[in-house]
Write a protein that holds these residues in place. Structure first.
Motif, PDB file in Angstrom:
ATOM      1  N   THR A 378      55.539  -4.254  67.515  1.00 22.92           N
ATOM      2  CA  THR A 378      54.816  -3.601  68.605  1.00 22.92           C
ATOM      3  C   THR A 378      55.741  -2.694  69.412  1.00 22.92           C
ATOM      4  O   THR A 378      55.371  -1.571  69.784  1.00 22.92           O
ATOM      5  N   ALA A 379      56.943  -3.192  69.694  1.00 26.34           N
ATOM      6  CA  ALA A 379      57.906  -2.409  70.473  1.00 26.34           C
ATOM      7  C   ALA A 379      58.237  -1.093  69.777  1.00 26.34           C
ATOM      8  O   ALA A 379      58.317  -0.038  70.419  1.00 26.34           O
ATOM      9  N   LYS A 380      58.434  -1.126  68.473  1.00 30.20           N
ATOM     10  CA  LYS A 380      58.764   0.089  67.726  1.00 30.20           C
ATOM     11  C   LYS A 380      57.613   1.081  67.759  1.00 30.20           C
ATOM     12  O   LYS A 380      57.816   2.294  67.893  1.00 30.20           O
ATOM     13  N   LYS A 381      56.389   0.593  67.639  1.00 26.62           N
ATOM     14  CA  LYS A 381      55.227   1.473  67.671  1.00 26.62           C
ATOM     15  C   LYS A 381      55.064   2.156  69.025  1.00 26.62           C
ATOM     16  O   LYS A 381      54.650   3.314  69.104  1.00 26.62           O
ATOM     17  N   LEU A 382      55.398   1.427  70.084  1.00 25.93           N
ATOM     18  CA  LEU A 382      55.199   1.951  71.431  1.00 25.93           C
ATOM     19  C   LEU A 382      56.443   2.633  72.002  1.00 25.93           C
ATOM     20  O   LEU A 382      56.392   3.215  73.079  1.00 25.93           O
ATOM     21  N   GLY A 383      57.561   2.539  71.275  1.00 24.31           N
ATOM     22  CA  GLY A 383      58.752   3.289  71.645  1.00 24.31           C
ATOM     23  C   GLY A 383      59.709   2.624  72.606  1.00 24.31           C
ATOM     24  O   GLY A 383      60.634   3.267  73.115  1.00 24.31           O
ATOM     25  N   ILE A 384      59.550   1.312  72.861  1.00 26.86           N
ATOM     26  CA  ILE A 384      60.479   0.628  73.763  1.00 26.86           C
ATOM     27  C   ILE A 384      61.575  -0.058  72.957  1.00 26.86           C
ATOM     28  O   ILE A 384      61.492  -0.173  71.729  1.00 26.86           O
ATOM     29  N   MET A 385      62.616  -0.519  73.649  1.00 29.28           N
ATOM     30  CA  MET A 385      63.704  -1.239  72.987  1.00 29.28           C
ATOM     31  C   MET A 385      63.148  -2.520  72.358  1.00 29.28           C
ATOM     32  O   MET A 385      62.408  -3.262  73.008  1.00 29.28           O
ATOM     33  N   ASP A 386      63.530  -2.782  71.105  1.00 28.51           N
ATOM     34  CA  ASP A 386      62.931  -3.908  70.389  1.00 28.51           C
ATOM     35  C   ASP A 386      63.886  -5.073  70.156  1.00 28.51           C
ATOM     36  O   ASP A 386      63.536  -6.036  69.480  1.00 28.51           O
ATOM     37  N   ASP A 387      65.097  -4.991  70.729  1.00 27.39           N
ATOM     38  CA  ASP A 387      66.073  -6.050  70.469  1.00 27.39           C
ATOM     39  C   ASP A 387      66.022  -7.148  71.524  1.00 27.39           C
ATOM     40  O   ASP A 387      65.408  -6.999  72.582  1.00 27.39           O
ATOM     41  N   PHE A 388      66.687  -8.255  71.200  1.00 30.92           N
ATOM     42  CA  PHE A 388      66.769  -9.419  72.079  1.00 30.92           C
ATOM     43  C   PHE A 388      68.237  -9.742  72.336  1.00 30.92           C
ATOM     44  O   PHE A 388      69.090  -9.511  71.480  1.00 30.92           O
ATOM     45  N   LYS A 389      68.525 -10.303  73.482  1.00 33.38           N
ATOM     46  CA  LYS A 389      69.843 -10.841  73.801  1.00 33.38           C
ATOM     47  C   LYS A 389      69.649 -12.270  74.269  1.00 33.38           C
ATOM     48  O   LYS A 389      68.989 -12.509  75.288  1.00 33.38           O
ATOM     49  N   ALA A 390      70.192 -13.222  73.498  1.00 33.02           N
ATOM     50  CA  ALA A 390      69.982 -14.647  73.781  1.00 33.02           C
ATOM     51  C   ALA A 390      68.496 -14.967  73.884  1.00 33.02           C
ATOM     52  O   ALA A 390      68.074 -15.809  74.682  1.00 33.02           O
ATOM     53  N   GLY A 391      67.702 -14.263  73.081  1.00 37.02           N
ATOM     54  CA  GLY A 391      66.275 -14.531  73.025  1.00 37.02           C
ATOM     55  C   GLY A 391      65.435 -13.806  74.055  1.00 37.02           C
ATOM     56  O   GLY A 391      64.210 -13.939  74.063  1.00 37.02           O
ATOM     57  N   VAL A 392      66.067 -13.022  74.928  1.00 35.36           N
ATOM     58  CA  VAL A 392      65.337 -12.339  76.002  1.00 35.36           C
ATOM     59  C   VAL A 392      65.158 -10.864  75.649  1.00 35.36           C
ATOM     60  O   VAL A 392      66.139 -10.158  75.425  1.00 35.36           O
ATOM     61  N   PRO A 393      63.918 -10.365  75.605  1.00 34.78           N
ATOM     62  CA  PRO A 393      63.713  -8.928  75.397  1.00 34.78           C
ATOM     63  C   PRO A 393      64.209  -8.148  76.617  1.00 34.78           C
ATOM     64  O   PRO A 393      64.200  -8.655  77.743  1.00 34.78           O
ATOM     65  N   ARG A 394      64.621  -6.927  76.391  1.00 35.35           N
ATOM     66  CA  ARG A 394      65.102  -6.109  77.511  1.00 35.35           C
ATOM     67  C   ARG A 394      64.008  -5.928  78.561  1.00 35.35           C
ATOM     68  O   ARG A 394      62.852  -5.690  78.223  1.00 35.35           O
ATOM     69  N   VAL A 395      64.405  -6.046  79.818  1.00 35.27           N
ATOM     70  CA  VAL A 395      63.608  -5.940  81.051  1.00 35.27           C
ATOM     71  C   VAL A 395      62.572  -7.049  81.226  1.00 35.27           C
ATOM     72  O   VAL A 395      61.826  -7.060  82.201  1.00 35.27           O
ATOM     73  N   ALA A 396      62.493  -8.010  80.310  1.00 33.39           N
ATOM     74  CA  ALA A 396      61.438  -9.027  80.368  1.00 33.39           C
ATOM     75  C   ALA A 396      61.568  -9.927  81.595  1.00 33.39           C
ATOM     76  O   ALA A 396      62.669 -10.225  82.063  1.00 33.39           O
ATOM     77  N   TYR A 397      60.421 -10.363  82.090  1.00 31.82           N
ATOM     78  CA  TYR A 397      60.361 -11.412  83.102  1.00 31.82           C
ATOM     79  C   TYR A 397      59.253 -12.375  82.704  1.00 31.82           C
ATOM     80  O   TYR A 397      58.115 -11.973  82.477  1.00 31.82           O
ATOM     81  N   LYS A 398      59.603 -13.642  82.573  1.00 30.46           N
ATOM     82  CA  LYS A 398      58.678 -14.670  82.072  1.00 30.46           C
ATOM     83  C   LYS A 398      58.124 -14.256  80.707  1.00 30.46           C
ATOM     84  O   LYS A 398      56.977 -14.542  80.377  1.00 30.46           O
ATOM     85  N   GLY A 399      58.946 -13.561  79.935  1.00 28.31           N
ATOM     86  CA  GLY A 399      58.546 -13.124  78.615  1.00 28.31           C
ATOM     87  C   GLY A 399      57.765 -11.832  78.586  1.00 28.31           C
ATOM     88  O   GLY A 399      57.489 -11.285  77.513  1.00 28.31           O
ATOM     89  N   VAL A 400      57.388 -11.299  79.746  1.00 30.88           N
ATOM     90  CA  VAL A 400      56.552 -10.103  79.843  1.00 30.88           C
ATOM     91  C   VAL A 400      57.417  -8.853  79.997  1.00 30.88           C
ATOM     92  O   VAL A 400      58.297  -8.799  80.862  1.00 30.88           O
ATOM     93  N   VAL A 401      57.154  -7.840  79.156  1.00 29.44           N
ATOM     94  CA  VAL A 401      57.847  -6.559  79.237  1.00 29.44           C
ATOM     95  C   VAL A 401      56.861  -5.519  79.771  1.00 29.44           C
ATOM     96  O   VAL A 401      55.794  -5.301  79.173  1.00 29.44           O
ATOM     97  N   SER A 402      57.215  -4.892  80.891  1.00 31.56           N
ATOM     98  CA  SER A 402      56.335  -3.920  81.539  1.00 31.56           C
ATOM     99  C   SER A 402      56.884  -2.511  81.337  1.00 31.56           C
ATOM    100  O   SER A 402      58.060  -2.254  81.563  1.00 31.56           O
ATOM    101  N   PHE A 403      56.001  -1.569  80.943  1.00 34.17           N
ATOM    102  CA  PHE A 403      56.414  -0.181  80.727  1.00 34.17           C
ATOM    103  C   PHE A 403      55.181   0.712  80.726  1.00 34.17           C
ATOM    104  O   PHE A 403      54.039   0.223  80.763  1.00 34.17           O
TER     105      PHE A 403
END
Length: 426
Positions: A378-403
């Motif tokens: 989904t991240a690749k289709k929508l153009g956001i960063m798709d990687d994880f660091k220690a299981g956390v997506p970039r900018v996520a809060y409670k697992g939710v990524v807002s953009f």
């Protein structure tokens, strides 16, 4: 305590004097004393007691005035978070273009005494040192130099990461200087390849009290990893909590350095910061629109992500008066229920539906993901960063990524039964 002690002394003196008088005048001669009846003697004693009470009252008033004076002159005024001196620590090495960063840091600095600038240089690169020295003389910045510029002995597989090891070593030394040698209580850290926004200082001034008062926060960052043009709204005043450590212009307090400094890693310090052992469930504050952007195409990361991502990051160009805004909504107790309700009430759609634009009349849309593969797709289709660091997506809060996607807010969201980040998603 001092006041109680002084008043107590006065009371003891008063009682002791009265007891002595009573013993002398009554106990030793129950009849007459010197031809004077006990009744007359008691009348005289009453007069003496009244005079002593008056004297004691005056003494008590004097003791109270003395106590107030002592407290006024010896009790320090409570330190307000708004008055805390927060130095800017600029990490430099061998870029003579450090002048670009320094020019903006100086240009937008509203108070040189509250925001002194310290440049910590590694590498021993003389041309860069010469550039920095010009600012020492003209603008009064402080230039410190890492005393150890030697190569770090590494086994063959790690030799290619020499730069990351040196950078981590430099960070540890520089932060020890700020907190243990110069004794500052907070710091804003930038590197020598960052531009800053006009409201960079305003942003950190306003968010420092929030950081200081909320133990569930451990940093404030100027960076949004998904902050590319077209992926952020025009609302420059929007701020968020995030579980992902963003870096790239960030602030922390001395108490945090005392906690993490002794176990600082030998390399890859930023990824180390993102591990649960360091984060401990704490969050950072980050903006919708970045307050920093990088012009450093080449560095220890060899330009990783720069051409495809970093050079498209939008730098805020509007001044937002954050210090005149109530930011208490960023505290965990207020933010969490609000954010959960906001996401829960957002209509759920599929990726295809969101991309089609058929629901463009809605202010926001929600897309669910349940697996690592679903998120990355989904991240690749929508153009956001798709990687994880220690299981956390970039900018996520409670697992939710807002953009933002085509002018519409998107929440990429885990399922309702989500229980937390999985460190294996890395």
């Amino acid at each position: 305590m001092r006041r109680k002690h002084l008043v107590g002394v006065g009371v003891v003196i008063f009682l002791t004097w009265n007891l002595l008088m009573y013993y002398m005048l009554v106990s030793k001669n129950p009849g007459k004393i010197g031809g004077v009846s006990v009744k007359d003697q008691l009348r005289n004693l009453q007069g003496d007691i009244e005079r002593q009470l008056s004297h004691n009252s005056e003494l008590l008033q004097q003791l109270q005035k003395l106590d107030e004076e002592i407290r006024r002159t010896t009790t320090p005024r409570p330190i307000r978070a708004e008055d805390t001196i927060i130095p800017i620590l600029l990490i430099a090495c061998d870029r003579t273009t450090v002048s670009r960063s320094l020019d903006l840091l100086i240009k937008y600095n509203p108070n040189k005494k509250r925001f002194p600038i310290i440049v910590s240089q590694d590498c021993g690169h003389k041309p860069t040192a010469d550039v920095i020295q010009r600012y020492v003389g003209e603008y009064g910045i402080q230039h410190i130099k890492h005393p150890n510029t030697s190569e770090i002995p590494l086994p063959w597989p790690q030799k290619k990461f020499q730069g990351y090891y040196k950078l981590s070593r430099h960070y540890k030394w520089a932060l020890n200087q700020v907190f243990h040698t110069f004794n500052y209580s907070a710091v804003i850290i930038v590197e020598d390849d960052l531009d800053i926004s006009p409201d960079f200082y305003e942003y950190f001034s306003a968010t420092f009290p929030v950081l200081h008062q909320d133990p569930s926060l451990w940093c404030v960052s100027a960076w949004n990893d998904n902050g590319k043009v077209g992926m952020v709204s025009e609302e420059a005043d929007l701020l968020y909590r995030t579980d992902f450590f963003p870096g790239l212009g960030w602030m922390m307090e001395r108490s945090m350095w005392i906690e993490i400094g002794p176990k600082w890693p030998e390399a890859f310090w930023d990824d180390w910061m993102r591990h649960p052992d360091q984060r401990k469930g704490r969050a950072c504050i980050r903006p919708e629109i970045c307050r920093t952007s990088t012009f450093g195409k080449k560095g220890v990361s060899k330009g990783l992500f720069y051409e495809k991502h970093l050079k498209f990051i939008k730098l805020n160009d509007k001044f937002v008066p954050f210090t005149k805004t109530d930011l208490s909504y960023l505290s965990k107790e207020k933010y969490d229920p609000y954010f959960a309700k906001l996401v829960d009430n957002t209509p759920e759609v599929s990726v295809a539906e969101a991309m089609s634009g058929r629901r463009s009349n809605m202010k926001a849309l929600k897309i669910l993901y349940s697996t690592k593969e679903e998120f990355k797709s989904t991240a690749k289709k929508l153009g956001i960063m798709d990687d994880f660091k220690a299981g956390v997506p970039r900018v996520a809060y409670k697992g939710v990524v807002s953009f933002m996607y085509k002018g519409q807010r998107i929440y990429l969201t885990p399922p309702p039964n989500w229980t937390g980040y999985d460190v294996k998603w890395s």
